[in-house]
Write a protein that holds these residues in place. Structure first.
Motif, PDB file in Angstrom:
ATOM      1  N   ILE A   1       0.852  -1.186   0.000  1.00 14.55           N
ATOM      2  CA  ILE A   1       0.000   0.000   0.000  1.00 14.55           C
ATOM      3  C   ILE A   1       0.891   1.240   0.000  1.00 14.55           C
ATOM      4  CG2 ILE A   1      -1.700   1.317   1.330  1.00 14.55           C
ATOM      5  CD1 ILE A   1      -2.846  -1.233   0.146  1.00 14.55           C
ATOM      6  N   ASP A   2       0.653   2.128  -0.962  1.00 15.04           N
ATOM      7  CA  ASP A   2       1.451   3.350  -0.999  1.00 15.04           C
ATOM      8  C   ASP A   2       0.639   4.539  -0.496  1.00 15.04           C
ATOM      9  OD1 ASP A   2      -0.150   4.352  -3.071  1.00 15.04           O
ATOM     10  OD2 ASP A   2       1.306   3.880  -4.641  1.00 15.04           O
TER      11      ASP A   2
ATOM     12  N   VAL B   1      11.095  17.050   3.302  1.00 15.58           N
ATOM     13  CA  VAL B   1       9.943  16.169   3.548  1.00 15.58           C
ATOM     14  C   VAL B   1       8.851  16.844   4.365  1.00 15.58           C
ATOM     15  CG1 VAL B   1      11.389  14.110   3.392  1.00 15.58           C
ATOM     16  CG2 VAL B   1      10.910  15.097   5.652  1.00 15.58           C
ATOM     17  N   ALA B   2       9.015  18.120   4.711  1.00 15.24           N
ATOM     18  CA  ALA B   2       8.000  18.811   5.508  1.00 15.24           C
ATOM     19  C   ALA B   2       6.658  18.808   4.779  1.00 15.24           C
ATOM     20  CB  ALA B   2       8.441  20.244   5.792  1.00 15.24           C
ATOM     21  N   GLY B   3       5.596  18.533   5.549  1.00 17.95           N
ATOM     22  CA  GLY B   3       4.257  18.507   4.991  1.00 17.95           C
ATOM     23  C   GLY B   3       3.889  17.223   4.287  1.00 17.95           C
ATOM     24  N   ARG B   4       4.729  16.200   4.373  1.00 13.50           N
ATOM     25  CA  ARG B   4       4.477  14.938   3.677  1.00 13.50           C
ATOM     26  C   ARG B   4       4.305  13.789   4.664  1.00 13.50           C
ATOM     27  NH1 ARG B   4       9.194  14.140  -0.588  1.00 13.50           N
ATOM     28  NH2 ARG B   4       7.840  12.407  -1.235  1.00 13.50           N
ATOM     29  N   ALA B   5       3.519  12.821   4.257  1.00 15.63           N
ATOM     30  CA  ALA B   5       3.322  11.592   5.040  1.00 15.63           C
ATOM     31  C   ALA B   5       3.945  10.430   4.286  1.00 15.63           C
ATOM     32  CB  ALA B   5       1.842  11.330   5.277  1.00 15.63           C
ATOM     33  N   PHE B   6       4.549   9.510   5.043  1.00 21.22           N
ATOM     34  CA  PHE B   6       5.200   8.343   4.452  1.00 21.22           C
ATOM     35  C   PHE B   6       4.746   7.076   5.162  1.00 21.22           C
ATOM     36  CE2 PHE B   6       8.087  11.916   3.871  1.00 21.22           C
ATOM     37  CZ  PHE B   6       8.373  11.833   2.515  1.00 21.22           C
TER      38      PHE B   6
ATOM     39  N   PRO C   1     -12.784  -5.620  15.773  1.00 13.48           N
ATOM     40  CA  PRO C   1     -13.250  -4.557  14.871  1.00 13.48           C
ATOM     41  C   PRO C   1     -12.085  -3.832  14.198  1.00 13.48           C
ATOM     42  CG  PRO C   1     -14.431  -4.457  16.965  1.00 13.48           C
ATOM     43  CD  PRO C   1     -13.333  -5.469  17.136  1.00 13.48           C
ATOM     44  N   GLY C   2     -12.262  -3.599  12.896  1.00 17.71           N
ATOM     45  CA  GLY C   2     -11.274  -2.831  12.149  1.00 17.71           C
ATOM     46  C   GLY C   2     -10.010  -3.576  11.782  1.00 17.71           C
ATOM     47  N   ASP C   3      -9.914  -4.870  12.132  1.00 19.67           N
ATOM     48  CA  ASP C   3      -8.672  -5.596  11.855  1.00 19.67           C
ATOM     49  C   ASP C   3      -8.493  -5.767  10.347  1.00 19.67           C
ATOM     50  OD1 ASP C   3      -6.336  -6.921  12.298  1.00 19.67           O
ATOM     51  OD2 ASP C   3      -7.236  -8.760  13.066  1.00 19.67           O
ATOM     52  N   GLN C   4      -7.303  -5.500   9.877  1.00 16.56           N
ATOM     53  CA  GLN C   4      -6.972  -5.674   8.470  1.00 16.56           C
ATOM     54  C   GLN C   4      -6.523  -7.114   8.250  1.00 16.56           C
ATOM     55  OE1 GLN C   4      -3.932  -2.793   8.919  1.00 16.56           O
ATOM     56  NE2 GLN C   4      -5.058  -1.109   7.975  1.00 16.56           N
ATOM     57  N   ARG C   5      -7.149  -7.801   7.295  1.00 15.97           N
ATOM     58  CA  ARG C   5      -6.679  -9.161   6.997  1.00 15.97           C
ATOM     59  C   ARG C   5      -5.304  -9.125   6.329  1.00 15.97           C
ATOM     60  NH1 ARG C   5     -10.614 -12.853   3.774  1.00 15.97           N
ATOM     61  NH2 ARG C   5     -11.094 -10.938   2.639  1.00 15.97           N
ATOM     62  N   TRP C   6      -5.002  -8.013   5.673  1.00 13.81           N
ATOM     63  CA  TRP C   6      -3.709  -7.879   4.998  1.00 13.81           C
ATOM     64  C   TRP C   6      -3.296  -6.425   5.006  1.00 13.81           C
ATOM     65  CZ3 TRP C   6      -2.632  -4.949   0.625  1.00 13.81           C
ATOM     66  CH2 TRP C   6      -1.372  -5.141   0.032  1.00 13.81           C
ATOM     67  N   PHE C   7      -2.081  -6.173   5.417  1.00 10.95           N
ATOM     68  CA  PHE C   7      -1.476  -4.854   5.203  1.00 10.95           C
ATOM     69  C   PHE C   7       0.017  -5.044   4.999  1.00 10.95           C
ATOM     70  CE2 PHE C   7       0.665  -0.935   5.787  1.00 10.95           C
ATOM     71  CZ  PHE C   7      -0.202   0.004   5.247  1.00 10.95           C
ATOM     72  N   VAL C   8       0.484  -4.564   3.874  1.00 11.03           N
ATOM     73  CA  VAL C   8       1.913  -4.555   3.563  1.00 11.03           C
ATOM     74  C   VAL C   8       2.247  -3.170   3.035  1.00 11.03           C
ATOM     75  CG1 VAL C   8       3.730  -5.496   2.079  1.00 11.03           C
ATOM     76  CG2 VAL C   8       2.051  -7.025   3.122  1.00 11.03           C
ATOM     77  N   THR C   9       3.346  -2.619   3.494  1.00 11.79           N
ATOM     78  CA  THR C   9       3.759  -1.277   3.117  1.00 11.79           C
ATOM     79  C   THR C   9       4.537  -1.269   1.804  1.00 11.79           C
ATOM     80  OG1 THR C   9       4.008  -0.742   5.466  1.00 11.79           O
ATOM     81  CG2 THR C   9       5.052   0.743   3.896  1.00 11.79           C
ATOM     82  N   ASP C  10       4.143  -0.383   0.904  1.00 12.27           N
ATOM     83  CA  ASP C  10       4.989  -0.062  -0.234  1.00 12.27           C
ATOM     84  C   ASP C  10       5.997   0.970   0.272  1.00 12.27           C
ATOM     85  OD1 ASP C  10       6.206   0.974  -2.509  1.00 12.27           O
ATOM     86  OD2 ASP C  10       4.387   0.939  -3.718  1.00 12.27           O
ATOM     87  N   THR C  11       7.238   0.588   0.375  1.00 17.47           N
ATOM     88  CA  THR C  11       8.263   1.444   0.989  1.00 17.47           C
ATOM     89  C   THR C  11       9.021   2.295  -0.039  1.00 17.47           C
ATOM     90  OG1 THR C  11       9.907  -0.348   0.861  1.00 17.47           O
ATOM     91  CG2 THR C  11       8.599  -0.200   2.877  1.00 17.47           C
ATOM     92  N   THR C  12       8.521   2.330  -1.264  1.00 18.41           N
ATOM     93  CA  THR C  12       9.258   3.024  -2.326  1.00 18.41           C
ATOM     94  C   THR C  12       9.527   4.480  -1.981  1.00 18.41           C
ATOM     95  OG1 THR C  12       8.247   1.567  -3.978  1.00 18.41           O
ATOM     96  CG2 THR C  12       9.261   3.604  -4.777  1.00 18.41           C
ATOM     97  N   ARG C  13       8.479   5.201  -1.564  1.00 19.86           N
ATOM     98  CA  ARG C  13       8.630   6.640  -1.341  1.00 19.86           C
ATOM     99  C   ARG C  13       9.498   6.941  -0.123  1.00 19.86           C
ATOM    100  NH1 ARG C  13       2.746   9.499  -2.663  1.00 19.86           N
ATOM    101  NH2 ARG C  13       2.377   8.440  -4.647  1.00 19.86           N
ATOM    102  N   VAL C  14       9.258   6.233   0.974  1.00 17.99           N
ATOM    103  CA  VAL C  14      10.028   6.534   2.180  1.00 17.99           C
ATOM    104  C   VAL C  14      11.495   6.183   1.992  1.00 17.99           C
ATOM    105  CG1 VAL C  14       9.704   4.320   3.421  1.00 17.99           C
ATOM    106  CG2 VAL C  14       9.932   6.456   4.700  1.00 17.99           C
ATOM    107  N   THR C  15      11.767   5.092   1.281  1.00 20.85           N
ATOM    108  CA  THR C  15      13.159   4.695   1.045  1.00 20.85           C
ATOM    109  C   THR C  15      13.889   5.738   0.215  1.00 20.85           C
ATOM    110  OG1 THR C  15      12.589   2.342   1.183  1.00 20.85           O
ATOM    111  CG2 THR C  15      14.638   2.910   0.061  1.00 20.85           C
ATOM    112  N   ALA C  16      13.222   6.260  -0.814  1.00 22.65           N
ATOM    113  CA  ALA C  16      13.852   7.253  -1.676  1.00 22.65           C
ATOM    114  C   ALA C  16      14.007   8.594  -0.962  1.00 22.65           C
ATOM    115  CB  ALA C  16      13.035   7.422  -2.950  1.00 22.65           C
TER     116      ALA C  16
END
Length: 344
Positions: free
Chosen positions: A158-159, A259-264, A300-315
């Motif tokens: 997920i990005d 990176v100010a004002g950005r979320a990763f 409640p609210g549990d995600q069956r799957w969540f994996v991070t797309d780390t492309t942006r934070v890594t760069a």
């Protein structure tokens, strides 16, 4: 000589906080820890920090909702890492106003303390993947005892273009804090950034059933006690070792100008994606004995799957490849063995 200005770490006696404080102090920074010591293990983490860095660490025992305490602790701060929070979905369901007051109101109170400063002081917020909701629109299929997306484009994770969708009071309160922090950069020019974390694990973690599941599983296994799996145990998370998480926080501060004002999104990425059942199997191999598991209804609210797309934070932060989860788990097991720790 004028006194050195400290780095303020709210929630600095927590799991991620104390590891971050330790790295900052080891790097020559004076650090002011603000913590209410409400979390299990916070006092022992604080004792550990004081022992390791007696001349670098100062402490304010206070609640993140205390405006006077925040005014005092932010007065000379050169930067703020905001990790103080109510961290459990279950607690938010039992006490939603308390959850809101700590996570949302506490964050705005801190932002306002910084806005009153003449200087633009950087703030880095610890947010969560829960801001994306339960991801129930993603079609999943079972594969090797784990849920995986059917769409191959999602296999990288997920990005940050994924729309936020707040579920449960915890998701709402952390999501609100996340958005306020980003907006204080837009509206007031405060240099802020947000790290939306997946599952962080490692040393100094006092894992419980509600938060810190990797440590919790390992501690229960070491004690020969059963582990409760909520749902089917095939839900998948990407896990990130604490040293890699701390490196990301420090890099965010170093690069705050860009990176100010950005979320990763911050996590272990596809290579470190593992289901709860797969983690238990790895722990069984590590300890040399099976781990007894029992099942309970989905939460409640549990995600069956969540994996991070780390492309942006890594760069953006120039991060190295994270530690493989199998090596991180072995490190954590060795640490618990050296401390003689088992489940409380």
């Amino acid at each position: 000589m004028a006194p050195r200005r400290p780095v303020l770490v709210t929630g600095g006696a927590g799991f991620i906080g104390c590891n971050l404080v330790d790295r900052l102090a080891a790097g020559g920074h004076d650090v002011l820890v603000l913590d209410s010591l409400a979390r299990v293990g916070a006092e022992s983490n604080l004792d550990w920090l004081r022992c390791r860095h007696p001349r670098r660490i100062s402490v304010a025992i206070a609640d993140i909702r205390d405006a006077d305490a925040l005014a005092q602790t932010t007065h000379d701060a050169v930067a703020v890492f905001h990790l103080a929070a109510q961290v459990a979905v279950t607690t938010s369901l039992a006490a939603p106003f308390e959850d809101f007051a700590v996570n949302a109101l506490g964050t705005v109170t801190l932002l306002e303390a910084l806005r009153r400063r003449a200087e633009k002081v950087p703030l880095i917020l610890a947010s969560t993947n829960k801001v994306y909701g339960d991801l129930s629109d993603i079609t999943l299929a079972l594969e090797d005892d784990a849920w995986r997306p059917v769409d191959p484009r999602l296999r990288r994770g997920i990005d940050e273009s994924r729309p936020v969708s707040f579920h449960t009071p915890y998701g709402c309160s952390k999501g609100a804090a996340d958005q306020y922090v980003l907006d204080w950069a837009r509206s007031f020019g405060i240099p802020t950034t947000v790290l939306r974390m997946s599952c962080i694990y490692g040393t100094r973690q006092h894992g419980t059933e509600d938060q810190g599941w990797v440590a919790h599983f390992l501690l229960r296994a070491r004690a020969g006690e059963p582990v409760t799996l909520y749902g089917d145990g095939r839900q998948v998370r990407d896990v990130l070792y604490i040293d890699d998480a701390v490196a990301a926080y420090l890099a965010a501060w170093r690069r705050i100008g860009s990176v100010a004002g950005r979320a990763f999104n911050l996590g272990g990425g596809p290579a470190n994606a593992v289901s709860l059942r797969q983690m238990l199997a790895a722990i069984a191999r590590l300890t040399g004995r099976p781990v007894v598991s029992r099942f309970a209804p989905w939460r409640p609210g549990d995600q069956r799957w969540f994996v991070t797309d780390t492309t942006r934070v890594t760069a953006a932060l120039d991060l190295p490849q994270p530690l493989p989860w199998q090596q991180g788990l072995a490190r954590l097991a060795d640490a618990f063995a050296a401390e003689g720790r088992a489940a409380a």
